[in-house]
Every structure is written in C-alpha cells, then in structure tokens.
Scaffold this motif. Structure first.
Motif, PDB file in Angstrom:
ATOM      1  N   ALA A 184       0.459  -1.192   0.114  1.00 53.69           N
ATOM      2  CA  ALA A 184       1.455  -2.226  -0.164  1.00 53.69           C
ATOM      3  C   ALA A 184       1.254  -2.816  -1.553  1.00 53.69           C
ATOM      4  CB  ALA A 184       1.376  -3.333   0.891  1.00 53.69           C
ATOM      5  N   LEU A 185      -0.005  -3.032  -1.932  1.00 47.94           N
ATOM      6  CA  LEU A 185      -0.305  -3.597  -3.249  1.00 47.94           C
ATOM      7  C   LEU A 185       0.204  -2.700  -4.366  1.00 47.94           C
ATOM      8  CD1 LEU A 185      -1.850  -5.650  -5.083  1.00 47.94           C
ATOM      9  CD2 LEU A 185      -3.867  -4.182  -4.795  1.00 47.94           C
ATOM     10  N   LYS A 186      -0.083  -1.402  -4.287  1.00 45.90           N
ATOM     11  CA  LYS A 186       0.322  -0.481  -5.344  1.00 45.90           C
ATOM     12  C   LYS A 186       1.817  -0.199  -5.315  1.00 45.90           C
ATOM     13  CE  LYS A 186      -2.897   2.498  -4.200  1.00 45.90           C
ATOM     14  NZ  LYS A 186      -3.747   3.724  -4.207  1.00 45.90           N
ATOM     15  N   SER A 187       2.432  -0.281  -4.142  1.00 43.50           N
ATOM     16  CA  SER A 187       3.877  -0.105  -4.066  1.00 43.50           C
ATOM     17  C   SER A 187       4.595  -1.285  -4.706  1.00 43.50           C
ATOM     18  CB  SER A 187       4.304   0.033  -2.604  1.00 43.50           C
ATOM     19  OG  SER A 187       5.712   0.117  -2.488  1.00 43.50           O
ATOM     20  N   ARG A 188       4.068  -2.473  -4.522  1.00 43.51           N
ATOM     21  CA  ARG A 188       4.695  -3.658  -5.107  1.00 43.51           C
ATOM     22  C   ARG A 188       4.460  -3.728  -6.614  1.00 43.51           C
ATOM     23  NH1 ARG A 188       6.343  -8.117  -2.377  1.00 43.51           N
ATOM     24  NH2 ARG A 188       5.041  -7.547  -0.590  1.00 43.51           N
ATOM     25  N   PHE A 189       3.269  -3.360  -7.043  1.00 48.34           N
ATOM     26  CA  PHE A 189       2.912  -3.437  -8.456  1.00 48.34           C
ATOM     27  C   PHE A 189       2.429  -2.071  -8.938  1.00 48.34           C
ATOM     28  CE2 PHE A 189       1.832  -7.801  -6.832  1.00 48.34           C
ATOM     29  CZ  PHE A 189       2.968  -8.420  -7.345  1.00 48.34           C
ATOM     30  N   PRO A 190       3.325  -1.127  -9.197  1.00 53.90           N
ATOM     31  CA  PRO A 190       2.924   0.237  -9.564  1.00 53.90           C
ATOM     32  C   PRO A 190       2.193   0.341 -10.890  1.00 53.90           C
ATOM     33  CG  PRO A 190       5.310  -0.042  -9.762  1.00 53.90           C
ATOM     34  CD  PRO A 190       4.784  -1.262  -9.060  1.00 53.90           C
ATOM     35  N   ILE A 191       2.101  -0.743 -11.625  1.00 52.12           N
ATOM     36  CA  ILE A 191       1.302  -0.696 -12.848  1.00 52.12           C
ATOM     37  C   ILE A 191      -0.158  -0.380 -12.512  1.00 52.12           C
ATOM     38  CG2 ILE A 191       0.607  -3.129 -12.949  1.00 52.12           C
ATOM     39  CD1 ILE A 191       1.238  -3.013 -15.980  1.00 52.12           C
TER      40      ILE A 191
ATOM     41  N   LEU B  71     -16.298  10.244  17.962  1.00 48.38           N
ATOM     42  CA  LEU B  71     -15.850   8.908  18.343  1.00 48.38           C
ATOM     43  C   LEU B  71     -16.061   7.922  17.202  1.00 48.38           C
ATOM     44  CD1 LEU B  71     -14.783   6.969  20.468  1.00 48.38           C
ATOM     45  CD2 LEU B  71     -17.132   6.681  21.297  1.00 48.38           C
ATOM     46  N   PHE B  72     -17.213   8.026  16.546  1.00 50.90           N
ATOM     47  CA  PHE B  72     -17.470   7.141  15.405  1.00 50.90           C
ATOM     48  C   PHE B  72     -16.448   7.375  14.300  1.00 50.90           C
ATOM     49  CE2 PHE B  72     -19.266   6.239  11.262  1.00 50.90           C
ATOM     50  CZ  PHE B  72     -19.771   4.961  11.426  1.00 50.90           C
ATOM     51  N   ASN B  73     -16.194   8.634  13.966  1.00 50.73           N
ATOM     52  CA  ASN B  73     -15.236   8.943  12.910  1.00 50.73           C
ATOM     53  C   ASN B  73     -13.835   8.468  13.265  1.00 50.73           C
ATOM     54  OD1 ASN B  73     -17.277  10.105  11.478  1.00 50.73           O
ATOM     55  ND2 ASN B  73     -16.341  12.127  11.308  1.00 50.73           N
ATOM     56  N   GLN B  74     -13.474   8.573  14.548  1.00 49.44           N
ATOM     57  CA  GLN B  74     -12.166   8.088  14.971  1.00 49.44           C
ATOM     58  C   GLN B  74     -12.021   6.599  14.697  1.00 49.44           C
ATOM     59  OE1 GLN B  74     -11.232   6.503  18.954  1.00 49.44           O
ATOM     60  NE2 GLN B  74     -10.396   8.550  19.286  1.00 49.44           N
ATOM     61  N   ARG B  75     -13.016   5.829  15.079  1.00 47.00           N
ATOM     62  CA  ARG B  75     -12.941   4.375  14.912  1.00 47.00           C
ATOM     63  C   ARG B  75     -13.128   3.975  13.452  1.00 47.00           C
ATOM     64  NH1 ARG B  75     -16.187   3.032  20.545  1.00 47.00           N
ATOM     65  NH2 ARG B  75     -14.428   3.565  21.886  1.00 47.00           N
ATOM     66  N   HIS B  76     -13.914   4.736  12.739  1.00 50.77           N
ATOM     67  CA  HIS B  76     -14.044   4.526  11.296  1.00 50.77           C
ATOM     68  C   HIS B  76     -12.684   4.682  10.624  1.00 50.77           C
ATOM     69  CE1 HIS B  76     -15.013   5.613   7.115  1.00 50.77           C
ATOM     70  NE2 HIS B  76     -16.186   5.027   7.280  1.00 50.77           N
ATOM     71  N   THR B  77     -11.930   5.714  11.031  1.00 52.84           N
ATOM     72  CA  THR B  77     -10.603   5.953  10.455  1.00 52.84           C
ATOM     73  C   THR B  77      -9.633   4.836  10.801  1.00 52.84           C
ATOM     74  OG1 THR B  77     -10.943   8.343  10.559  1.00 52.84           O
ATOM     75  CG2 THR B  77      -8.682   7.600  10.321  1.00 52.84           C
ATOM     76  N   LEU B  78      -9.707   4.315  12.032  1.00 49.39           N
ATOM     77  CA  LEU B  78      -8.839   3.209  12.418  1.00 49.39           C
ATOM     78  C   LEU B  78      -9.073   1.983  11.530  1.00 49.39           C
ATOM     79  CD1 LEU B  78      -8.947   3.374  16.325  1.00 49.39           C
ATOM     80  CD2 LEU B  78      -6.976   3.811  14.846  1.00 49.39           C
ATOM     81  N   LEU B  79     -10.335   1.696  11.244  1.00 55.89           N
ATOM     82  CA  LEU B  79     -10.649   0.554  10.397  1.00 55.89           C
ATOM     83  C   LEU B  79     -10.192   0.800   8.960  1.00 55.89           C
ATOM     84  CD1 LEU B  79     -14.203  -0.493  11.627  1.00 55.89           C
ATOM     85  CD2 LEU B  79     -12.061  -1.725  11.955  1.00 55.89           C
ATOM     86  N   ARG B  80     -10.444   2.006   8.452  1.00 56.55           N
ATOM     87  CA  ARG B  80     -10.028   2.305   7.087  1.00 56.55           C
ATOM     88  C   ARG B  80      -8.519   2.310   6.952  1.00 56.55           C
ATOM     89  NH1 ARG B  80     -10.814   7.174   5.244  1.00 56.55           N
ATOM     90  NH2 ARG B  80     -10.146   6.486   3.191  1.00 56.55           N
ATOM     91  N   ASN B  81      -7.805   2.610   8.041  1.00 52.40           N
ATOM     92  CA  ASN B  81      -6.356   2.636   7.996  1.00 52.40           C
ATOM     93  C   ASN B  81      -5.789   1.277   7.604  1.00 52.40           C
ATOM     94  OD1 ASN B  81      -3.616   2.252   9.760  1.00 52.40           O
ATOM     95  ND2 ASN B  81      -3.789   4.336   8.967  1.00 52.40           N
ATOM     96  N   ALA B  82      -6.418   0.192   8.091  1.00 53.41           N
ATOM     97  CA  ALA B  82      -5.960  -1.148   7.729  1.00 53.41           C
ATOM     98  C   ALA B  82      -6.128  -1.394   6.235  1.00 53.41           C
ATOM     99  CB  ALA B  82      -6.724  -2.196   8.535  1.00 53.41           C
ATOM    100  N   THR B  83      -7.257  -0.938   5.690  1.00 50.28           N
ATOM    101  CA  THR B  83      -7.493  -1.086   4.258  1.00 50.28           C
ATOM    102  C   THR B  83      -6.506  -0.254   3.447  1.00 50.28           C
ATOM    103  OG1 THR B  83      -9.852  -1.446   4.676  1.00 50.28           O
ATOM    104  CG2 THR B  83      -9.217  -0.863   2.443  1.00 50.28           C
ATOM    105  N   ASP B  84      -6.253   0.968   3.908  1.00 54.06           N
ATOM    106  CA  ASP B  84      -5.320   1.842   3.199  1.00 54.06           C
ATOM    107  C   ASP B  84      -3.920   1.240   3.170  1.00 54.06           C
ATOM    108  OD1 ASP B  84      -7.349   3.611   2.764  1.00 54.06           O
ATOM    109  OD2 ASP B  84      -6.796   4.986   4.393  1.00 54.06           O
ATOM    110  N   ARG B  85      -3.510   0.602   4.256  1.00 49.56           N
ATOM    111  CA  ARG B  85      -2.182  -0.018   4.290  1.00 49.56           C
ATOM    112  C   ARG B  85      -2.101  -1.172   3.301  1.00 49.56           C
ATOM    113  NH1 ARG B  85      -3.079  -0.097   9.781  1.00 49.56           N
ATOM    114  NH2 ARG B  85      -2.949  -2.378   9.820  1.00 49.56           N
ATOM    115  N   SER B  86      -3.168  -1.959   3.223  1.00 52.06           N
ATOM    116  CA  SER B  86      -3.164  -3.096   2.297  1.00 52.06           C
ATOM    117  C   SER B  86      -3.046  -2.632   0.855  1.00 52.06           C
ATOM    118  CB  SER B  86      -4.442  -3.933   2.479  1.00 52.06           C
ATOM    119  OG  SER B  86      -4.489  -4.513   3.765  1.00 52.06           O
ATOM    120  N   PHE B  87      -3.843  -1.631   0.486  1.00 53.73           N
ATOM    121  CA  PHE B  87      -3.781  -1.131  -0.882  1.00 53.73           C
ATOM    122  C   PHE B  87      -2.488  -0.366  -1.136  1.00 53.73           C
ATOM    123  CE2 PHE B  87      -8.349  -1.981  -0.859  1.00 53.73           C
ATOM    124  CZ  PHE B  87      -8.516  -2.513  -2.119  1.00 53.73           C
TER     125      PHE B  87
END
Length: 286
Positions: free
Chosen positions: A207-214, A189-205
């Motif tokens: 988008a950042l790297k997709s916009r600026f692939p440098i 259960l902890f790992n499931q919720r940990h992954t949900l939180l990290r998913n938001a961070t992964d999406r942000s990064f």
C-alpha cells in the motif's frame, strides 16, 4: 540578505503561460479539490478531508505559510503530486506553470515540514507482545518475540540475531497448503505461520509503495533527501491510515484477500501432529 519566499515567488509574477488552454497550478488544485474526493485521492494520494486537515496542521504549527502566489494547498499539492506519481521537476513545472526553482523550493519546504511532525505519526514498538500474535494460537507462543528486536525475513536471508527466516527448502507459500494439503511437520507448519505474519507486512509496504511510487526506485535527489522522502512517505501513510483507514488504496491491500487464504487452511485442532523442530536456531519460537 536572502529574499523571502514572497519575494522569490514574485520574480515570476509576470510569467504568462503560452498555452492558455492549460490551467495554472492554482486552478488545477482548485479543480481537484472542488471535485469528487476520489479525484483528490487519484492526484494527491489522499481524500479531501485528510488533505485539508494536513494543511491546517502544517499551517497551525507554523511550518508552512501562504505566499503572494502560492497557497499552502498548492504547496502541499506540488509535493504530493511528485511523490505520488514519481514525477520529475520538469513534468510538474509544466503542469503547475512555475519555474523549476520554485517547484524545487516548495517541494523541499513541504518535505521538511512533514519531517518536523513525522514523529507524531510513528508508534515505537512496546515491550509487550502484540495482541495479534498473543491472542492467536497459530502464532503464540511460536512467534513470541525474544529479547531484542526481530524482523521476519524471507528465505534469501539467513537466521541470525535480529532475523527470523523460514526453513530453507520447505514449502512456505499459502496456496501450497490449500486443497486439502495441510503442513506435514513442524517445519512446514512454522513456514506456513511465518508466511501469514509476513503477509501483513507485505500488504503494508504494498500500500505504501502504491500510494507513493517514488519509493519504487532511487529518485534523483541527494542521499539526505532520499532518506527524508522515505520517512515522510511512511509518516503520511500512517497519517492517512489514521484519518481514512478505508480509502481505496488501503482497501486494495486490505485484509480480505489474506483472510480468504487463511480460511482455506486447516484449523489448528485438525492439523497433523507436529514433530520437534530440527533447527536449533528456532528453539525459542516453539
């Protein structure tokens, strides 16, 4: 005495492109900015409204100015085209029809200008628990941030002060909990919720790297310039998010996919009873 930007640009005022079928930089920028907003996003990584507003901000603060040959719009376009397509000076030089020295100079001028306003687009973390955690029973009080700053990290890291990693050897991928297989104990259960939180961070990064692939690889610049590029890219990311939160790149990395995955998980009230966690390093999270 150093030459001014106008004088330096004037050194190449007699330069004529050999291939007249290729537009010069000013014409290329005009074509992009006079076209559809999606065309601006494709080339300069933001829509026209955000692009023009950023030009006004940089000009209004005295950080950039027009020269005899290169307007602010073209200076910003050169910079964004480089970081938005991970191009080297030679490739941009051929497109904009300027010398490598001129391209490099305006690239660094714009980089320093964005650095000068970067703090306006960063929001330092406050002492309070973010509402996304506080108001969601899946996360609070399990992920109540203890004293100090903590980073959610993946299983390649170990738990130590400043890091919260998932349990090793325990399922932590969202798709493993779909199709009627809910978490079986407190660690899953902890790992499931940990992954949900990290998913938001992964999406942000993402988008950042997709916009600026440098940012995808170490660019061939001095270390100090590489550091500035990371800060500038993050500041521009936040600026665009504020001005155009529904642009195509943000939509690609938006919440829809994550929400679909979350909806496939069992609701909190029907989850299996959880056992006491065995790892003492997570005592403050449960």
């Amino acid at each position: 005495m150093e030459n001014s930007d106008d004088e330096k640009d004037g050194v190449f005022s007699n330069y004529m492109p050999k291939e007249l079928s290729l537009p010069n930089g000013a014409k290329f920028v005009d074509v992009v900015l006079s076209g559809q907003s999606d065309h601006c996003l494709e080339n300069f990584r933001m829509d026209k409204q955000a692009f023009y507003k950023l030009c006004d901000i940089l000009q209004g603060k005295g950080l950039l100015r027009h020269t005899n040959r290169i307007k602010i719009e073209e200076q910003l376009a050169i910079f964004l085209f480089i970081i938005g397509h991970n191009l080297r000076t030679r490739a941009v030089q051929e497109l904009f029809r300027y010398s490598g020295e001129t391209i490099s100079r305006h690239f660094n001028n714009v980089l320093n200008a964005i650095m000068a306003i970067s703090l306006e687009f960063f929001q330092p973390p406050g002492p309070d628990i973010p509402p996304e955690i506080l108001e969601d029973p899946r996360f609070y009080p399990y992920f109540k941030v203890p004293e100090g700053k903590y980073y959610l990290v993946d299983s390649k890291y170990t738990n130590m002060p400043g890091f919260i990693a998932p349990y090793n050897g325990i399922s932590c991928h969202l798709n493993e909990y779909s199709d009627g297989y809910p978490p079986q104990d407190s660690r899953e259960l902890f790992n499931q919720r940990h992954t949900l939180l990290r998913n938001a961070t992964d999406r942000s990064f993402g988008a950042l790297k997709s916009r600026f692939p440098i940012l995808m690889s170490a660019p061939p610049y001095p270390l100090q310039t590489q550091v500035k590029l990371v800060v500038a890219a993050c500041a521009l990311h936040n600026y665009i998010l504020r001005e155009k939160p529904d642009d195509l790149i943000f939509k690609m990395y938006g919440h829809d996919t994550a929400l679909q995955m979350e909806e496939s998980l069992p609701p909190l009230e029907v989850e299996h009873p959880i056992m006491q966690a065995e790892n003492p390093s997570f005592g403050h999270c449960f």
